[in-house]
Write a protein that holds these residues in place. Structure first.
Motif, PDB file in Angstrom:
ATOM      1  N   LEU A   9      -2.816  -5.227  -5.789  1.00 59.45           N
ATOM      2  CA  LEU A   9      -3.052  -5.209  -4.347  1.00 59.45           C
ATOM      3  C   LEU A   9      -3.211  -6.622  -3.796  1.00 59.45           C
ATOM      4  N   THR A  41      -2.846  -7.509   0.392  1.00 59.67           N
ATOM      5  CA  THR A  41      -3.751  -6.496   0.922  1.00 59.67           C
ATOM      6  C   THR A  41      -5.105  -7.144   1.220  1.00 59.67           C
ATOM      7  N   TYR A  92      -5.631   4.393  -3.347  1.00 53.47           N
ATOM      8  CA  TYR A  92      -4.446   3.964  -4.089  1.00 53.47           C
ATOM      9  C   TYR A  92      -4.593   4.424  -5.540  1.00 53.47           C
ATOM     10  N   PHE A 152      -0.513  -1.697   4.160  1.00 51.48           N
ATOM     11  CA  PHE A 152      -1.938  -1.732   3.811  1.00 51.48           C
ATOM     12  C   PHE A 152      -2.719  -2.712   4.691  1.00 51.48           C
ATOM     13  N   ARG A 153      -2.006  -3.464   5.517  1.00 51.43           N
ATOM     14  CA  ARG A 153      -2.673  -4.309   6.506  1.00 51.43           C
ATOM     15  C   ARG A 153      -2.762  -3.628   7.868  1.00 51.43           C
ATOM     16  N   GLU A 189       4.326  -2.067   0.854  1.00 50.02           N
ATOM     17  CA  GLU A 189       2.909  -1.746   0.703  1.00 50.02           C
ATOM     18  C   GLU A 189       2.028  -2.833   1.317  1.00 50.02           C
ATOM     19  N   GLY A 190       2.388  -4.081   1.095  1.00 53.45           N
ATOM     20  CA  GLY A 190       1.603  -5.161   1.667  1.00 53.45           C
ATOM     21  C   GLY A 190       1.537  -5.081   3.179  1.00 53.45           C
ATOM     22  N   THR A 240     -11.232  -3.522   0.112  1.00 55.46           N
ATOM     23  CA  THR A 240     -11.070  -2.777  -1.137  1.00 55.46           C
ATOM     24  C   THR A 240     -12.421  -2.386  -1.731  1.00 55.46           C
TER      25      THR A 240
END
Length: 370
Positions: free
Chosen positions: A196, A201, A145, A177-178, A173-174, A206
């Protein structure tokens, strides 16, 4: 300048001989993200990785090469797929990719990968993540990212559209990103990690990924008196800004700051701005912000390599006014070149600069978007 790439003897053995599909929203001399990705491509190929690169069609020039040797140039052209799309009006070198299919369009032209790497996901990466969710057994995926799309949206779109765009982007995005096959989500600074987290996320996936610069290139020894005499013939202090000429880079703030400096101190200076944009209308609009002090401002256009390094080292102070930087590689380049840095206190520069120790951070007003 792209980050330092470790020597080949440190290459992870687990990646040797692997087939990697790498997607990126920009590939070419567009911005720091694309140049960083280009160096990663070079590094992977140099170490025997079978690599396929997927990127939007780049409007300004043919597909770039990551190495100067003819054989690797040919290899890169042969294994790079350029997808058509719609160039963004404010920067035609960035493209919204039209819908594509991973298994029927990309895999037949490349291979079924052992690993997928997604650089700075947007229109291309979002589609890929959505399709990976639908595969029965998708390959493990790494996501980097690097671009703060939320901040860009808040600047580019007028209100209330910008508010809706930021909300929608966070939601999308949430969700993406899962995606279960995502193994690691790299992030460049603490502000991005906070964002994030706000999208739900998975934090355990991360990992912070820093940057470095080539200090043999970006070095105070490159200071050139002849270049200084050309830029500031009367010996004026040289203030330097290096970034893409774009609305989100803080040029309105910069114009106000240097105008105030000139009126309040009466100290003569030369503001040197290095960067470009493929849309002449955007460049003209940015340049018009400085018309009232045009005798103090020099636009040099897009520069790279030794020419850029010489400019850094020959300046006196580096100004970084963008508040959308997830890292701010130019800040590191300036510091490596011996320049004191004054930057906005947001995003990547907040992590790089120790205020009043290695530079100065200027607070960002609450609610400020550009």
């Amino acid at each position: 300048m792209p980050p330092f790439i470790p020597p080949s003897e440190n290459f992870p053995s687990i990646l040797k001989g692997k087939r990697i599909l790498l997607t990126t929203e920009s590939l070419g001399p567009v911005n720091g993200v694309s140049r960083t990705t280009g160096k990663l491509i070079e590094y992977l190929r140099r170490n025997g990785v079978e690599l396929a690169v997927v990127a939007p069609q780049f409007t300004s020039s043919p597909p770039p090469t990551a190495s100067s040797s003819p054989s690797s140039q040919q290899d890169m052209i042969d294994t790079t797929i350029r997808l058509p799309g719609y160039p963004l009006p404010y920067n035609p070198d960035l493209t919204l990719v039209y819908p594509y299919n991973l298994t029927t369009t990309i895999y037949p032209q490349t291979f079924t990968p052992d690993l997928i790497y997604i650089a700075s996901p947007a229109s291309l990466g979002f589609q890929l993540l959505l399709q990976l969710r639908q595969l029965h057994s998708p390959p493990p995926t790494l996501l980097n990212y690097q671009t703060d799309l939320s901040s860009y949206s808040s600047i580019i779109f007028p209100k209330p559209l910008s508010t809706f765009a930021v909300w929608l982007l966070s939601l999308v995005e949430g969700y993406l990103f899962r995606t279960p096959c995502i193994h690691t989500i790299f992030y460049p600074c603490s502000d991005v990690l906070t964002y994030l987290k706000s999208t739900n996320t998975p934090m355990h996936k991360t990992h912070r990924l820093g940057r470095g610069v080539d200090t043999s290139l970006f070095n105070p020894s490159r200071r050139s008196q002849s270049l200084r005499d050309t830029l500031a013939p009367n010996g004026e202090p040289i203030l330097l800004t290096v970034c893409r000429i774009a609305p989100e880079k803080g040029f309105e703030f910069l114009a106000e700051a240097v105008t105030h400096l000139l009126s309040s101190t009466k100290i003569p200076f030369k503001l040197v701005i290095v960067g470009g944009n493929a849309n002449p209308a955007v460049t003209s609009r940015i340049q018009s912000l400085f018309h009232h002090i045009s005798s103090h401002v020099i636009f040099l256009g897009f520069k790279t390599g030794e020419e850029l390094a010489n400019i850094y080292a020959s300046a006196d102070i580096f100004l970084h006014c963008s508040i959308t930087e997830t890292f701010g590689l130019v800040v590191l380049e300036a510091m490596a070149s011996g320049l004191p840095v004054i930057a906005r206190d947001q995003g990547g520069p907040s992590d790089i600069v120790r205020n009043q120790e290695t530079g100065y951070l200027v607070p960002v007003a609450e609610g400020e978007v550009g």
